[in-house]
Design an enzyme around this catalytic site. Structure first.
Site, mmCIF file in Angstrom:
data_model
loop_
_atom_site.group_PDB
_atom_site.id
_atom_site.type_symbol
_atom_site.label_atom_id
_atom_site.label_comp_id
_atom_site.label_asym_id
_atom_site.label_seq_id
_atom_site.Cartn_x
_atom_site.Cartn_y
_atom_site.Cartn_z
ATOM 1 N N GLU A 98 8.631 -3.538 4.482
ATOM 2 C CA GLU A 98 7.569 -3.488 5.562
ATOM 3 C C GLU A 98 8.425 -4.266 6.928
ATOM 4 O O GLU A 98 8.533 -5.494 6.674
ATOM 5 C CB GLU A 98 6.072 -3.370 5.652
ATOM 6 C CG GLU A 98 5.581 -2.011 5.501
ATOM 7 C CD GLU A 98 5.600 -1.437 6.860
ATOM 8 O OE1 GLU A 98 6.920 -1.319 7.041
ATOM 9 O OE2 GLU A 98 4.652 0.095 7.028
ATOM 10 N N ASP A 99 8.192 -3.628 8.063
ATOM 11 C CA ASP A 99 7.986 -4.503 8.933
ATOM 12 C C ASP A 99 6.981 -5.234 9.813
ATOM 13 O O ASP A 99 7.154 -6.292 10.056
ATOM 14 C CB ASP A 99 8.648 -3.648 10.530
ATOM 15 C CG ASP A 99 7.808 -2.449 10.364
ATOM 16 O OD1 ASP A 99 6.889 -2.233 9.683
ATOM 17 O OD2 ASP A 99 8.362 -1.357 11.763
ATOM 18 N N ASP A 102 -0.982 -4.364 9.450
ATOM 19 C CA ASP A 102 -1.494 -4.792 10.831
ATOM 20 C C ASP A 102 -2.419 -4.455 10.298
ATOM 21 O O ASP A 102 -3.134 -5.923 9.619
ATOM 22 C CB ASP A 102 -0.442 -4.066 12.010
ATOM 23 C CG ASP A 102 -2.013 -3.450 12.796
ATOM 24 O OD1 ASP A 102 -2.410 -4.920 13.608
ATOM 25 O OD2 ASP A 102 -2.105 -2.524 13.321
ATOM 26 N N PHE A 151 0.919 -6.832 20.073
ATOM 27 C CA PHE A 151 1.841 -5.559 19.982
ATOM 28 C C PHE A 151 3.565 -6.733 20.037
ATOM 29 O O PHE A 151 4.120 -6.885 20.876
ATOM 30 C CB PHE A 151 1.779 -4.441 20.778
ATOM 31 C CG PHE A 151 1.964 -2.969 20.298
ATOM 32 C CD1 PHE A 151 1.430 -2.595 18.999
ATOM 33 C CD2 PHE A 151 3.194 -2.847 20.343
ATOM 34 C CE1 PHE A 151 1.658 -1.927 18.388
ATOM 35 C CE2 PHE A 151 3.663 -1.597 20.198
ATOM 36 C CZ PHE A 151 3.258 -1.317 18.542
ATOM 37 N N ARG A 164 13.979 0.008 19.010
ATOM 38 C CA ARG A 164 14.099 -1.032 17.582
ATOM 39 C C ARG A 164 15.284 -1.968 18.392
ATOM 40 O O ARG A 164 15.211 -2.886 17.127
ATOM 41 C CB ARG A 164 14.377 0.544 17.204
ATOM 42 C CG ARG A 164 12.839 0.918 16.906
ATOM 43 C CD ARG A 164 13.134 1.735 14.961
ATOM 44 N NE ARG A 164 12.040 3.236 15.336
ATOM 45 C CZ ARG A 164 11.245 2.950 14.775
ATOM 46 N NH1 ARG A 164 10.831 1.959 14.615
ATOM 47 N NH2 ARG A 164 10.097 4.412 15.213
HETATM 48 P P1 IMP Z 1 -1.507 0.087 9.986
HETATM 49 O O1 IMP Z 1 -1.220 0.756 8.132
HETATM 50 O O2 IMP Z 1 -2.198 -0.803 10.347
HETATM 51 O O3 IMP Z 1 -0.928 -1.656 8.550
HETATM 52 O O4 IMP Z 1 0.039 -0.584 10.481
HETATM 53 C C1 IMP Z 1 1.753 -0.301 10.227
HETATM 54 C C2 IMP Z 1 2.470 0.185 10.874
HETATM 55 O O5 IMP Z 1 2.047 0.010 12.459
HETATM 56 C C3 IMP Z 1 3.749 -0.198 10.942
HETATM 57 O O6 IMP Z 1 4.431 -0.203 9.892
HETATM 58 C C4 IMP Z 1 3.956 -0.285 12.815
HETATM 59 O O7 IMP Z 1 4.939 1.095 12.180
HETATM 60 C C5 IMP Z 1 3.096 -0.269 13.192
HETATM 61 N N1 IMP Z 1 2.181 -1.836 13.552
HETATM 62 C C6 IMP Z 1 1.523 -1.845 13.692
HETATM 63 N N2 IMP Z 1 1.520 -3.338 14.657
HETATM 64 C C7 IMP Z 1 2.833 -2.966 15.269
HETATM 65 C C8 IMP Z 1 3.157 -3.874 16.204
HETATM 66 O O8 IMP Z 1 2.754 -4.875 16.955
HETATM 67 N N3 IMP Z 1 3.897 -3.485 16.541
HETATM 68 C C9 IMP Z 1 5.260 -1.755 16.589
HETATM 69 N N4 IMP Z 1 4.971 -1.691 15.502
HETATM 70 C C10 IMP Z 1 3.316 -1.939 15.095
HETATM 71 MG MG MG Z 2 6.277 1.459 10.831
#
Ligand code: IMP
Ligand code: MG
Length: 179
Positions: A98-99, A102, A151, A164
């Site tokens: 994963e990138d 969050d 962010f 990206r």
């Molecule tokens: P989660 O479900 O809240 O953990 O979100 C995960 C996804 O939210 C990641 O795969 C990203 O695509 C996006 N995301 C969350 N925080 C960021 C950020 O700081 N920058 C860019 N994308 C984010």
């Molecule tokens: Mg993502």
């Protein structure tokens, strides 16, 4: 610096050395195993390609695409699979790449789906982690950088599909961000 970004959060050199460090850990962990790396599109694409090339063991690739965010940067908690795996993962060692983690909602949901398919193991490797934002607990097995609640864009991470291709990781300007 590109318009819309405020400052470098993680430099190219820091990313490179972290990617090598993670690759070494994964080489050790999965030595002698037939590893399937599952990249979560599109954010993990750049990280995964660098990580996989820094590894020396044999790996196979697969990809999933999920939508957890609309056009804004807020998590909705609703996750939809837009592209599923091509391969059957039963009995396989799976590493989800994963990138960023969050709230954890996306990976939490994905893990449930993948575990139901009875892989030999399923672990998570993320480039970035924002622990202070977590809403559900997810076991992050391999983490690149823990970052504060800002962010991040670049090196695969986007804001509205932009940024990206930036080679480093930047903090998005507050005016741009609806976060
Ligand atoms: P989660 O479900 O809240 O953990 O979100 C995960 C996804 O939210 C990641 O795969 C990203 O695509 C996006 N995301 C969350 N925080 C960021 C950020 O700081 N920058 C860019 N994308 C984010
Ligand atoms: Mg993502």
């Amino acid at each position: 610096m590109r318009q819309g970004v405020e400052r470098v959060l993680i430099s190219r050199a820091e990313i490179d050395s972290k990617v090598r460090e993670l690759a070494r850990a994964l080489d050790r962990e999965y030595a002698g195993k037939n590893l399937l790396i599952v990249g979560i599109l599109k954010g993990a694409m750049i990280f995964m390609s660098d990580l996989a090339r820094a590894m020396t063991i044999d790996v196979q690739f697969d990809f999933m695409a999920v939508s957890s965010y609309g056009s804004s940067s807020k998590s909705t908690g609703v996750v939809r699979i837009q592209k599923d795996l091509d391969q059957n993962i039963q009995g396989r060692h799976v590493l989800v790449v994963e990138d960023i983690v969050d709230t954890g909602l996306t990976l939490n949901y994905l893990l449930e789906i993948l575990k139901a398919r009875e892989p030999a193991s399923v672990r998570i490797c993320t480039l970035l982690d924002k622990p202070s934002r977590r809403e559900v607990e997810v076991p992050v097995d391999f983490n690149g950088f823990a970052i504060p609640d800002e962010f991040a864009v670049g090196y695969g991470l986007d804001y509205n599909e932009m940024y990206r291709n930036l080679p480093e990781i930047y903090v998005l300007k507050r005016e741009v961000d609806t976060y």
